[in-house]
Design an enzyme around this catalytic site. Structure first.
Site, mmCIF file in Angstrom:
data_model
loop_
_atom_site.group_PDB
_atom_site.id
_atom_site.type_symbol
_atom_site.label_atom_id
_atom_site.label_comp_id
_atom_site.label_asym_id
_atom_site.label_seq_id
_atom_site.Cartn_x
_atom_site.Cartn_y
_atom_site.Cartn_z
ATOM 1 N N THR A 132 0.837 -1.204 0.000
ATOM 2 C CA THR A 132 0.000 0.000 0.000
ATOM 3 C C THR A 132 0.871 1.252 0.000
ATOM 4 O O THR A 132 0.598 2.210 -0.728
ATOM 5 C CB THR A 132 -0.947 0.010 1.211
ATOM 6 O OG1 THR A 132 -1.550 -1.277 1.342
ATOM 7 C CG2 THR A 132 -2.034 1.038 1.033
ATOM 8 N N ASP A 133 1.931 1.236 0.803
ATOM 9 C CA ASP A 133 2.903 2.336 0.772
ATOM 10 C C ASP A 133 3.453 2.523 -0.647
ATOM 11 O O ASP A 133 3.504 3.637 -1.178
ATOM 12 C CB ASP A 133 4.097 2.031 1.683
ATOM 13 C CG ASP A 133 3.823 2.299 3.151
ATOM 14 O OD1 ASP A 133 2.818 2.960 3.463
ATOM 15 O OD2 ASP A 133 4.625 1.849 3.984
ATOM 16 N N ILE A 134 3.888 1.424 -1.242
ATOM 17 C CA ILE A 134 4.556 1.497 -2.543
ATOM 18 C C ILE A 134 3.585 1.980 -3.625
ATOM 19 O O ILE A 134 3.895 2.869 -4.411
ATOM 20 C CB ILE A 134 5.156 0.120 -2.911
ATOM 21 C CG1 ILE A 134 6.291 -0.230 -1.949
ATOM 22 C CG2 ILE A 134 5.658 0.107 -4.363
ATOM 23 C CD1 ILE A 134 6.687 -1.699 -1.958
#
Length: 355
Positions: free
Chosen positions: A117-119
């Site tokens: 999700t960060d990426i």
């Protein structure tokens, strides 16, 4: 003393220069404002509203520089009932549905092994920034981009999100975990094959995406009868009769070794693959031919190998001349270059701990 540098920091910060400025001081705030006045893009990931008290929020900085593209990355977005919460990848994989559809059927919900999700929020934010830069050519104005991990994770539900919205919510059925199986395609999953040389279990993946590939797969497997059986002849029927079909293939796949299957299936252009660990991945000659490992000279670590950027442009390669920086390594260099500060000014600010 020697600075300790985490591998995580190294992988996320190559290609950057590091400037350390104390934004709790009026002079530090003024410097960031001056940098923003000259900048094309500013990215921040403070809590919602936190930068306004420093005059570094989107409204303030875009008043100074209307061409500025100001990108805020937060867990839950700039407004909404959860906007005040600190957001981090693991919680959002849970709250925005990804863990409910990841893991074995009937087993514990699973997070993905890397912070997807960060990426992906970074990828979406970059796409929005590039769109805003393109729009600015005709309007002359920047934008405030509201990038939210929660929003991105909901968008990443992709076909399973669509399955629920189109059918599931009317049938009262939410998609669940299916291990490595595909909700809409059969056979599309991990299969165990004959044991490896050391007797350990071995596996491959099959991704039989359409009926013509399925016919070829049945031929390679020595079961052409399963391609003409009306229960299995079309993908819709294979999904319907998954519980009958998959055990038949499980038995067949265990009869031969991984390399034998991969060679035979690839010869027939049936999508399949080995499940490689990271040692096998980074030893793969394809990785070297694609230049997916780059060498960097780091001030504290010497020569480093890091995963490359996957972006490949025909004439403008991604730069490798900025290794991951040490904290504040380029403060003097950048402030001299962009704000024309002299040695005396920098020394005074360093004594006052502003930089």
């Amino acid at each position: 003393g020697e600075q300790r540098v985490a591998a995580y920091f190294l992988c996320a910060n190559r290609g950057k220069r590091s400037v350390a400025i104390d934004i709790a001081s009026p002079q530090g705030i003024a410097q960031v404002q001056q940098l923003a006045a000259e900048a094309d893009v500013l990215i921040e990931n403070y809590k919602v509203g936190q930068l306004a008290k420093y005059g570094l929020d989107a409204v303030s900085l875009r008043a100074l520089n209307p061409r500025l593209i100001y990108c805020s990355i937060t867990g839950y977005g700039q407004q909404g009932p959860l906007a005040h919460k600190a957001g981090y990848d693991f919680a959002i994989q849970a709250e925005a549905g990804l863990m409910s559809i990841t893991g074995e059927k009937g087993g514990e919900p699973q997070k993905v092994g890397v912070a997807v999700t960060d990426i992906m929020t970074g990828v979406y934010a970059t796409t929005a920034i590039l769109a805003a830069l393109h729009e600015r050519h005709s309007t002359g104005r920047g934008r405030h981009i509201d990038a939210s991990l929660f929003d991105v994770q909901v968008a990443m539900l992709a076909n399973l999100g669509a399955n629920y919205l189109v059918a599931g919510q009317h049938d009262g059925k939410a998609p669940g975990r299916a291990g490595n199986a595909h909700a809409n395609i059969v056979p599309y999953q991990v299969f165990e094959v004959a044991p490896a040389d050391d007797g350990s279990k071995d596996h491959l993946i099959l991704a039989v995406g359409n009926d013509s590939q399925y016919i070829k797969f049945c031929k390679v497997a020595g079961r052409p009868d399963l391609s003409t059986d009306p229960r299995f002849a079309t993908n819709a029927n294979r999904v319907r009769h998954r519980a009958e079909l998959v055990p038949l293939f499980e038995a067949v796949l265990k009869s031969r070794r991984k390399a034998d299957w991969l060679n035979a299936l690839e010869a027939e252009k049936v999508p399949c693959g080995a499940i490689n660990n990271l040692a096998e991945v980074f030893a793969d000659p394809h990785i070297r031919s694609r230049e997916m490992v780059t060498h960097w000279e780091h001030p504290a670590r010497g020569t480093l190998e890091l995963t490359s950027s996957p972006m490949k442009l025909s004439a403008t390669p991604v730069r490798t001349d900025f290794p991951p920086p040490l904290l504040g390594q380029h403060t003097d260099e950048v402030l001299r270059e962009l704000l024309q500060l002299d040695t005396n000014s920098l020394d005074v600010m360093r004594k006052q701990r502003i930089i």
